[in-house]
Design a protein around this motif. Structure first.
Motif, PDB file in Angstrom:
ATOM      1  N   GLY A   6      47.485  26.227 -19.427  1.00  0.00           N
ATOM      2  CA  GLY A   6      47.213  27.661 -19.331  1.00  0.00           C
ATOM      3  C   GLY A   6      47.286  28.395 -20.656  1.00  0.00           C
ATOM      4  N   SER A   7      47.403  27.676 -21.769  1.00  0.00           N
ATOM      5  CA  SER A   7      47.400  28.323 -23.083  1.00  0.00           C
ATOM      6  C   SER A   7      46.025  28.150 -23.727  1.00  0.00           C
ATOM      7  CB  SER A   7      48.485  27.725 -23.978  1.00  0.00           C
ATOM      8  OG  SER A   7      48.216  26.359 -24.245  1.00  0.00           O
ATOM      9  N   TYR A   8      45.734  29.003 -24.700  1.00  0.00           N
ATOM     10  CA  TYR A   8      44.463  28.885 -25.431  1.00  0.00           C
ATOM     11  C   TYR A   8      44.644  29.355 -26.857  1.00  0.00           C
ATOM     12  CZ  TYR A   8      43.501  33.891 -25.637  1.00  0.00           C
ATOM     13  OH  TYR A   8      43.569  35.234 -25.928  1.00  0.00           O
ATOM     14  N   THR A   9      43.754  28.917 -27.719  1.00  0.00           N
ATOM     15  CA  THR A   9      43.643  29.416 -29.086  1.00  0.00           C
ATOM     16  C   THR A   9      42.161  29.676 -29.340  1.00  0.00           C
ATOM     17  OG1 THR A   9      43.490  27.167 -29.965  1.00  0.00           O
ATOM     18  CG2 THR A   9      45.676  28.190 -29.968  1.00  0.00           C
ATOM     19  N   ALA A  10      41.870  30.666 -30.158  1.00  0.00           N
ATOM     20  CA  ALA A  10      40.482  31.014 -30.451  1.00  0.00           C
ATOM     21  C   ALA A  10      40.351  31.452 -31.899  1.00  0.00           C
ATOM     22  CB  ALA A  10      40.016  32.139 -29.532  1.00  0.00           C
ATOM     23  N   SER A  20      47.732  33.103 -23.300  1.00  0.00           N
ATOM     24  CA  SER A  20      47.590  32.420 -22.017  1.00  0.00           C
ATOM     25  C   SER A  20      46.281  32.840 -21.356  1.00  0.00           C
ATOM     26  CB  SER A  20      48.769  32.747 -21.110  1.00  0.00           C
ATOM     27  OG  SER A  20      48.818  34.137 -20.851  1.00  0.00           O
ATOM     28  N   TYR A  21      45.829  32.010 -20.406  1.00  0.00           N
ATOM     29  CA  TYR A  21      44.599  32.324 -19.684  1.00  0.00           C
ATOM     30  C   TYR A  21      44.727  31.874 -18.236  1.00  0.00           C
ATOM     31  CZ  TYR A  21      43.038  27.473 -19.431  1.00  0.00           C
ATOM     32  OH  TYR A  21      42.942  26.143 -19.130  1.00  0.00           O
ATOM     33  N   ARG A  22      43.851  32.434 -17.401  1.00  0.00           N
ATOM     34  CA  ARG A  22      43.712  31.983 -16.021  1.00  0.00           C
ATOM     35  C   ARG A  22      42.273  32.242 -15.591  1.00  0.00           C
ATOM     36  NH1 ARG A  22      45.437  37.213 -15.177  1.00  0.00           N
ATOM     37  NH2 ARG A  22      44.714  38.222 -13.278  1.00  0.00           N
ATOM     38  N   VAL A  23      41.812  31.476 -14.606  1.00  0.00           N
ATOM     39  CA  VAL A  23      40.455  31.623 -14.078  1.00  0.00           C
ATOM     40  C   VAL A  23      40.567  31.952 -12.601  1.00  0.00           C
ATOM     41  CG1 VAL A  23      38.264  30.456 -13.650  1.00  0.00           C
ATOM     42  CG2 VAL A  23      39.542  29.972 -15.746  1.00  0.00           C
ATOM     43  N   GLU A  24      39.857  32.997 -12.183  1.00  0.00           N
ATOM     44  CA  GLU A  24      39.777  33.389 -10.775  1.00  0.00           C
ATOM     45  C   GLU A  24      38.309  33.572 -10.438  1.00  0.00           C
ATOM     46  OE1 GLU A  24      42.281  36.758  -9.911  1.00  0.00           O
ATOM     47  OE2 GLU A  24      44.043  35.786 -10.762  1.00  0.00           O
ATOM     48  N   ASN A  26      34.632  33.474 -10.885  1.00  0.00           N
ATOM     49  CA  ASN A  26      33.829  33.400 -12.106  1.00  0.00           C
ATOM     50  C   ASN A  26      34.367  34.334 -13.192  1.00  0.00           C
ATOM     51  OD1 ASN A  26      33.053  35.816 -10.901  1.00  0.00           O
ATOM     52  ND2 ASN A  26      30.946  35.654 -11.608  1.00  0.00           N
ATOM     53  N   LYS A  27      35.634  34.703 -13.101  1.00  0.00           N
ATOM     54  CA  LYS A  27      36.243  35.596 -14.089  1.00  0.00           C
ATOM     55  C   LYS A  27      37.317  34.847 -14.885  1.00  0.00           C
ATOM     56  CE  LYS A  27      34.977  39.855 -11.979  1.00  0.00           C
ATOM     57  NZ  LYS A  27      33.817  39.339 -11.366  1.00  0.00           N
ATOM     58  N   LEU A  28      37.271  34.988 -16.208  1.00  0.00           N
ATOM     59  CA  LEU A  28      38.251  34.398 -17.108  1.00  0.00           C
ATOM     60  C   LEU A  28      39.124  35.521 -17.644  1.00  0.00           C
ATOM     61  CD1 LEU A  28      39.396  32.130 -18.974  1.00  0.00           C
ATOM     62  CD2 LEU A  28      37.565  32.748 -20.591  1.00  0.00           C
ATOM     63  N   TYR A  29      40.425  35.416 -17.413  1.00  0.00           N
ATOM     64  CA  TYR A  29      41.393  36.399 -17.897  1.00  0.00           C
ATOM     65  C   TYR A  29      42.163  35.789 -19.052  1.00  0.00           C
ATOM     66  CZ  TYR A  29      40.532  38.740 -13.454  1.00  0.00           C
ATOM     67  OH  TYR A  29      39.942  39.370 -12.386  1.00  0.00           O
ATOM     68  N   THR A  30      42.224  36.498 -20.177  1.00  0.00           N
ATOM     69  CA  THR A  30      43.011  36.040 -21.322  1.00  0.00           C
ATOM     70  C   THR A  30      44.033  37.099 -21.675  1.00  0.00           C
ATOM     71  OG1 THR A  30      41.403  36.927 -22.902  1.00  0.00           O
ATOM     72  CG2 THR A  30      41.183  34.600 -22.298  1.00  0.00           C
ATOM     73  N   ASN A  31      45.200  36.642 -22.106  1.00  0.00           N
ATOM     74  CA  ASN A  31      46.258  37.545 -22.523  1.00  0.00           C
ATOM     75  C   ASN A  31      46.779  37.049 -23.870  1.00  0.00           C
ATOM     76  OD1 ASN A  31      48.223  39.446 -22.673  1.00  0.00           O
ATOM     77  ND2 ASN A  31      49.137  39.011 -20.706  1.00  0.00           N
ATOM     78  N   ALA A  32      46.194  37.575 -24.946  1.00  0.00           N
ATOM     79  CA  ALA A  32      46.578  37.178 -26.297  1.00  0.00           C
ATOM     80  C   ALA A  32      47.928  37.795 -26.640  1.00  0.00           C
ATOM     81  CB  ALA A  32      45.531  37.627 -27.304  1.00  0.00           C
ATOM     82  N   GLU A  33      48.694  37.088 -27.445  1.00  0.00           N
ATOM     83  CA  GLU A  33      50.002  37.573 -27.866  1.00  0.00           C
ATOM     84  C   GLU A  33      49.872  38.942 -28.521  1.00  0.00           C
ATOM     85  OE1 GLU A  33      51.213  34.361 -30.384  1.00  0.00           O
ATOM     86  OE2 GLU A  33      51.410  32.991 -28.699  1.00  0.00           O
ATOM     87  N   GLY A  34      50.626  39.925 -28.008  1.00  0.00           N
ATOM     88  CA  GLY A  34      50.622  41.270 -28.575  1.00  0.00           C
ATOM     89  C   GLY A  34      49.446  42.130 -28.160  1.00  0.00           C
ATOM     90  N   GLN A  35      48.637  41.686 -27.196  1.00  0.00           N
ATOM     91  CA  GLN A  35      47.469  42.455 -26.754  1.00  0.00           C
ATOM     92  C   GLN A  35      47.493  42.621 -25.239  1.00  0.00           C
ATOM     93  OE1 GLN A  35      43.704  40.998 -28.205  1.00  0.00           O
ATOM     94  NE2 GLN A  35      44.570  40.368 -30.157  1.00  0.00           N
ATOM     95  N   VAL A  36      46.661  43.510 -24.729  1.00  0.00           N
ATOM     96  CA  VAL A  36      46.524  43.676 -23.285  1.00  0.00           C
ATOM     97  C   VAL A  36      45.607  42.583 -22.740  1.00  0.00           C
ATOM     98  CG1 VAL A  36      46.884  46.170 -23.372  1.00  0.00           C
ATOM     99  CG2 VAL A  36      44.569  45.285 -23.469  1.00  0.00           C
ATOM    100  N   GLU A  37      45.719  42.321 -21.459  1.00  0.00           N
ATOM    101  CA  GLU A  37      44.889  41.304 -20.816  1.00  0.00           C
ATOM    102  C   GLU A  37      43.424  41.713 -20.842  1.00  0.00           C
ATOM    103  OE1 GLU A  37      45.742  38.733 -17.059  1.00  0.00           O
ATOM    104  OE2 GLU A  37      44.893  40.638 -16.383  1.00  0.00           O
ATOM    105  N   LYS A  38      42.543  40.732 -21.083  1.00  0.00           N
ATOM    106  CA  LYS A  38      41.099  40.959 -21.090  1.00  0.00           C
ATOM    107  C   LYS A  38      40.460  40.088 -20.016  1.00  0.00           C
ATOM    108  CE  LYS A  38      41.314  40.459 -25.841  1.00  0.00           C
ATOM    109  NZ  LYS A  38      40.764  39.901 -27.057  1.00  0.00           N
ATOM    110  N   MET A  39      39.320  40.545 -19.491  1.00  0.00           N
ATOM    111  CA  MET A  39      38.590  39.786 -18.488  1.00  0.00           C
ATOM    112  C   MET A  39      37.128  39.711 -18.899  1.00  0.00           C
ATOM    113  SD  MET A  39      36.255  40.056 -15.774  1.00  0.00           S
ATOM    114  CE  MET A  39      36.255  41.761 -15.341  1.00  0.00           C
ATOM    115  N   VAL A  40      36.543  38.507 -18.774  1.00  0.00           N
ATOM    116  CA  VAL A  40      35.115  38.322 -19.009  1.00  0.00           C
ATOM    117  C   VAL A  40      34.536  37.582 -17.816  1.00  0.00           C
ATOM    118  CG1 VAL A  40      35.272  38.315 -21.527  1.00  0.00           C
ATOM    119  CG2 VAL A  40      35.419  36.163 -20.296  1.00  0.00           C
TER     120      VAL A  40
END
Length: 68
Positions: A6-10, A20-24, A26-40
Motif C-alpha cells: 500500500g505504499s508508493y513513490t513517484a 500510501s495508496y488504495r484502489v476502490e 476505478n478510483k486511485l487514492y493517494t496520500n503523499a506525506e505532508g499532503q491531503v489525499e488525492k483521487m484520480v
C-alpha cells in the motif's frame, strides 16, 4: 512505483513524492506525506499501462504510466 503493502513513490522530473495508496473500483487514492489525499480516475487499465484522468487546479490532465 506501487508496492503490495500500500505504499508508493513517484517522480515527475525534479519533483518526488511518497506515501500510501488504495484502489476502490476505478478510483486511485493517494496520500503523499505532508499532503491531503488525492483521487484520480483510472481509465483503460491493462497489465502494463495505467491511464489516469486528473484535475490539476482546474486544468484537465491525462497521465499515462507504463510498467518498465
Amino acid at each position: 512505483e506501487f508496492q503490495p503493502d500500500g505504499s508508493y513513490t513517484a517522480s515527475f522530473g525534479a519533483q518526488t513524492e511518497a506515501g500510501s495508496y488504495r484502489v476502490e473500483g476505478n478510483k486511485l487514492y493517494t496520500n503523499a506525506e505532508g499532503q491531503v489525499e488525492k483521487m484520480v480516475e483510472v481509465k483503460q487499465p491493462t497489465p502494463d499501462t495505467l491511464r489516469m484522468d486528473m484535475n490539476r487546479a482546474g486544468t484537465p490532465e491525462v497521465l499515462v504510466l507504463v510498467k518498465q
